[in-house]
Design a protein around this motif. Structure first.
Motif, PDB file in Angstrom:
ATOM      1  N   THR A  48      -7.838 -11.713  -5.440  1.00 51.91           N
ATOM      2  CA  THR A  48      -7.062 -12.658  -5.365  1.00 51.91           C
ATOM      3  C   THR A  48      -5.798 -12.604  -4.975  1.00 51.91           C
ATOM      4  N   MET A  49      -4.519 -14.073  -4.910  1.00 55.85           N
ATOM      5  CA  MET A  49      -3.847 -14.513  -4.045  1.00 55.85           C
ATOM      6  C   MET A  49      -2.916 -13.562  -4.462  1.00 55.85           C
ATOM      7  N   ALA A  50      -2.688 -12.614  -5.734  1.00 57.05           N
ATOM      8  CA  ALA A  50      -1.697 -11.684  -5.401  1.00 57.05           C
ATOM      9  C   ALA A  50      -2.044 -10.005  -4.133  1.00 57.05           C
ATOM     10  N   ASP A  51      -3.840 -10.534  -3.717  1.00 53.80           N
ATOM     11  CA  ASP A  51      -3.726  -9.764  -2.584  1.00 53.80           C
ATOM     12  C   ASP A  51      -3.288 -10.103  -1.595  1.00 53.80           C
ATOM     13  N   VAL A  52      -3.299 -11.533  -1.168  1.00 50.22           N
ATOM     14  CA  VAL A  52      -2.784 -12.648  -0.318  1.00 50.22           C
ATOM     15  C   VAL A  52      -1.019 -12.264  -0.303  1.00 50.22           C
ATOM     16  N   ARG A  53      -0.388 -12.282  -1.139  1.00 53.44           N
ATOM     17  CA  ARG A  53       0.649 -12.535  -1.353  1.00 53.44           C
ATOM     18  C   ARG A  53       1.545 -10.534  -0.920  1.00 53.44           C
ATOM     19  N   ARG A  54       0.702  -9.201  -1.637  1.00 53.39           N
ATOM     20  CA  ARG A  54       0.875  -8.161  -1.304  1.00 53.39           C
ATOM     21  C   ARG A  54       0.975  -7.461   0.402  1.00 53.39           C
ATOM     22  N   ASP A  83     -10.934  -5.826  -8.498  1.00 52.58           N
ATOM     23  CA  ASP A  83     -12.218  -4.369  -8.564  1.00 52.58           C
ATOM     24  C   ASP A  83     -11.372  -3.578  -9.571  1.00 52.58           C
ATOM     25  N   GLY A  84     -10.183  -3.086  -9.725  1.00 51.17           N
ATOM     26  CA  GLY A  84      -9.579  -2.617 -10.813  1.00 51.17           C
ATOM     27  C   GLY A  84      -9.113  -1.165 -10.289  1.00 51.17           C
ATOM     28  N   ARG A  85      -9.134  -1.433  -8.614  1.00 47.72           N
ATOM     29  CA  ARG A  85      -7.922   0.032  -8.085  1.00 47.72           C
ATOM     30  C   ARG A  85      -7.249  -0.652  -7.694  1.00 47.72           C
ATOM     31  N   PRO A  86      -6.842   0.013  -7.238  1.00 43.04           N
ATOM     32  CA  PRO A  86      -4.585   0.271  -7.407  1.00 43.04           C
ATOM     33  C   PRO A  86      -4.111  -0.788  -6.664  1.00 43.04           C
ATOM     34  N   LYS A  87      -3.445  -1.389  -7.148  1.00 48.49           N
ATOM     35  CA  LYS A  87      -2.081  -2.455  -6.476  1.00 48.49           C
ATOM     36  C   LYS A  87      -1.286  -2.602  -5.496  1.00 48.49           C
ATOM     37  N   THR A  88      -2.276  -1.295  -4.370  1.00 49.12           N
ATOM     38  CA  THR A  88      -1.549  -1.100  -3.255  1.00 49.12           C
ATOM     39  C   THR A  88      -1.868  -2.497  -2.489  1.00 49.12           C
ATOM     40  N   ARG A  89      -1.037  -2.230  -0.898  1.00 51.21           N
ATOM     41  CA  ARG A  89      -1.226  -3.167   0.130  1.00 51.21           C
ATOM     42  C   ARG A  89      -2.058  -2.490   1.072  1.00 51.21           C
ATOM     43  N   HIS A 134      -5.987  -4.772   1.366  1.00 55.85           N
ATOM     44  CA  HIS A 134      -5.902  -5.534   2.598  1.00 55.85           C
ATOM     45  C   HIS A 134      -7.592  -5.068   2.186  1.00 55.85           C
ATOM     46  N   ALA A 135      -8.167  -3.808   1.579  1.00 54.00           N
ATOM     47  CA  ALA A 135     -10.048  -3.641   1.504  1.00 54.00           C
ATOM     48  C   ALA A 135     -10.326  -4.596   0.735  1.00 54.00           C
ATOM     49  N   ARG A 136      -9.506  -5.583  -0.346  1.00 53.21           N
ATOM     50  CA  ARG A 136     -10.612  -6.534  -0.817  1.00 53.21           C
ATOM     51  C   ARG A 136     -10.245  -7.798  -0.586  1.00 53.21           C
ATOM     52  N   LEU A 137      -9.444  -8.087   0.438  1.00 55.02           N
ATOM     53  CA  LEU A 137      -9.390  -9.285   1.171  1.00 55.02           C
ATOM     54  C   LEU A 137     -10.273  -9.048   2.044  1.00 55.02           C
ATOM     55  N   ALA A 138     -10.259  -7.882   3.111  1.00 54.66           N
ATOM     56  CA  ALA A 138     -11.844  -8.078   4.257  1.00 54.66           C
ATOM     57  C   ALA A 138     -13.130  -7.975   3.455  1.00 54.66           C
ATOM     58  N   ARG A 139     -13.381  -7.878   1.783  1.00 50.75           N
ATOM     59  CA  ARG A 139     -14.380  -8.511   1.561  1.00 50.75           C
ATOM     60  C   ARG A 139     -14.956  -9.850   1.556  1.00 50.75           C
ATOM     61  N   LEU A 140     -13.824 -10.322   1.624  1.00 46.25           N
ATOM     62  CA  LEU A 140     -14.348 -11.592   2.018  1.00 46.25           C
ATOM     63  C   LEU A 140     -15.023 -12.107   2.513  1.00 46.25           C
ATOM     64  N   ALA A 141     -14.229 -11.735   3.760  1.00 46.04           N
ATOM     65  CA  ALA A 141     -15.257 -12.327   4.849  1.00 46.04           C
ATOM     66  C   ALA A 141     -16.605 -11.645   5.413  1.00 46.04           C
ATOM     67  N   GLY A 142     -16.919 -10.888   4.538  1.00 45.50           N
ATOM     68  CA  GLY A 142     -18.345 -10.076   4.826  1.00 45.50           C
ATOM     69  C   GLY A 142     -17.694  -8.529   5.245  1.00 45.50           C
ATOM     70  N   CYS A 143     -16.241  -8.021   5.256  1.00 48.51           N
ATOM     71  CA  CYS A 143     -16.695  -6.975   6.139  1.00 48.51           C
ATOM     72  C   CYS A 143     -15.775  -5.654   5.505  1.00 48.51           C
ATOM     73  N   ASP A 144     -15.679  -4.625   6.098  1.00 47.56           N
ATOM     74  CA  ASP A 144     -14.403  -3.966   5.551  1.00 47.56           C
ATOM     75  C   ASP A 144     -13.433  -3.767   6.448  1.00 47.56           C
TER      76      ASP A 144
END
Length: 343
Positions: free
Chosen positions: A203-209, A228-234, A238-248
């Motif tokens: 979500t955009m919250a990940d971008v903001r973080r 993904d229900g995982r913590p709201k840590t930076r 990082h991991a969630r945004l990487a998935r948007l590009a098909g990456c780890d």
């Protein structure tokens, strides 16, 4: 009136503000999930009432009628209004309309089309009493309202969500909710244009973080669960945004991720800039019209105002509010304005 509570009942948050003798003295904001069942909305309202106590009068606006908990918007308005009338146990329960007037509970069915999603109107009316010319931009977690004011009047063309979207006065751009890939189909990553995965990975919250616009953990700017229900840590962002590009996560270094998040943030900001340009083309604002910022995303609106070399004012600076409530009052601008409205 001795005590007034203003309510802004949304599909993601309930925002309430209490004023005593015309001065704001309490604000409560909480997450809510009416799409999971009306009981969740009822519980959130009850919790706010328990915290704020009794009032002589309740002033109410809403956007939760858009929730898919209801078969249509008008039914949603009637159900929410009935819920409020029952839970407050107050005779003086009034609903604000897009015609800048209150109607009683007995008139809700007749005025339901005007009550639906009229929270932008009360914020605009409040600023129009203070400034002869302004562009009020309220960036919430999900949407952004753009409300032009000229000669102490709202110069708007939209009357409901559909027409406001068409006229550039409402845009589905939120500070923390919504999908980053809603604004672009691809992004520059390590020197290549990379198509983005159209899944609810982030979500955009990940971008903001990532960009340090949001702190880690739950905060007033991000009350919704992570994608993904995982913590709201930076690191988790990082991991969630990487998935948007098909990456780890391991495939992105800090510079890669910062560049990616910055690109997504600017793409979203352009959506607001385009609506400002549309309003300028109508002649309702000028290149020097000052911007008033509200909502949890107003720090971004402040930056935008400075980029456009416009004077910036915070919503709370124009209201009779104690210093301890400055931040929350701007976050909850419609509820604040409703609590302070005496007639």
């Amino acid at each position: 009136m001795t005590c007034v509570i203003g309510w802004d009942i949304g599909g993601a948050h309930i925002k309430t503000a209490r004023a005593r003798k015309g001065r704001l003295d309490a604000i409560v904001q909480s997450g809510c999930t009416p799409h999971l069942g009306i009981g969740y909305l009822e519980r959130a309202i009850q919790e706010a009432l328990e915290e704020l106590g009794r009032a002589d009068r309740h002033h109410i606006t809403m956007t939760a009628e858009l929730s898919d908990a209801f078969p249509n918007r008008l039914t949603g308005v009637e159900i929410i209004a009935s819920l409020m009338a029952r839970l407050t146990s107050a005779d003086d329960v009034f609903f604000y309309t897009s015609k800048s007037e209150f109607v009683s509970f007995s008139c809700v069915k007749q005025y339901a089309p005007l009550i639906a999603s009229a929270n932008w109107r009360i914020s605009g009316d409040a600023i129009a009493q203070k400034m002869s010319s302004a562009l009020l931009i309220d960036m919430g977690s999900t949407t952004t309202d753009l409300i032009p004011i000229r000669d102490n009047e709202l110069v708007v063309q939209g009357k409901d969500d559909a027409s406001r979207l068409a006229h550039g006065e409402l845009v589905y751009v939120g500070f923390s909710r919504g999908a980053p890939q809603a604004y672009v189909q691809s992004a520059p990553i390590r020197g290549r244009w990379t198509p983005l995965v159209n899944e609810a990975f982030a979500t955009m919250a990940d971008v903001r973080r990532i960009l340090y616009d949001l702190p880690e953990g739950d905060c007033r700017g991000d009350l919704a669960p992570s994608a993904d229900g995982r913590p709201k840590t930076r690191a988790a962002s990082h991991a969630r945004l990487a998935r948007l590009a098909g990456c780890d996560m391991a495939e992105f270094n800090e510079n890669d991720m910062w560049a990616f998040a910055s690109y997504l943030a600017r793409a979203q900001q352009r959506q607001i800039e385009e609506q400002i340009a549309l309003l300028m083309s109508r002649g309702v604002i000028t290149p020097t019209t000052p911007i008033v910022g509200a909502g949890v995303g107003r720090s971004l609106i402040r930056r935008l105002a400075h980029q456009q070399e416009r004077t910036y004012q915070d919503f709370s600076n124009l209201m009779p509010i104690s210093e301890t409530l400055v931040e929350l009052s701007s976050d909850c601008a419609p509820a604040t304005a409703l609590a302070l409205l005496t007639s």
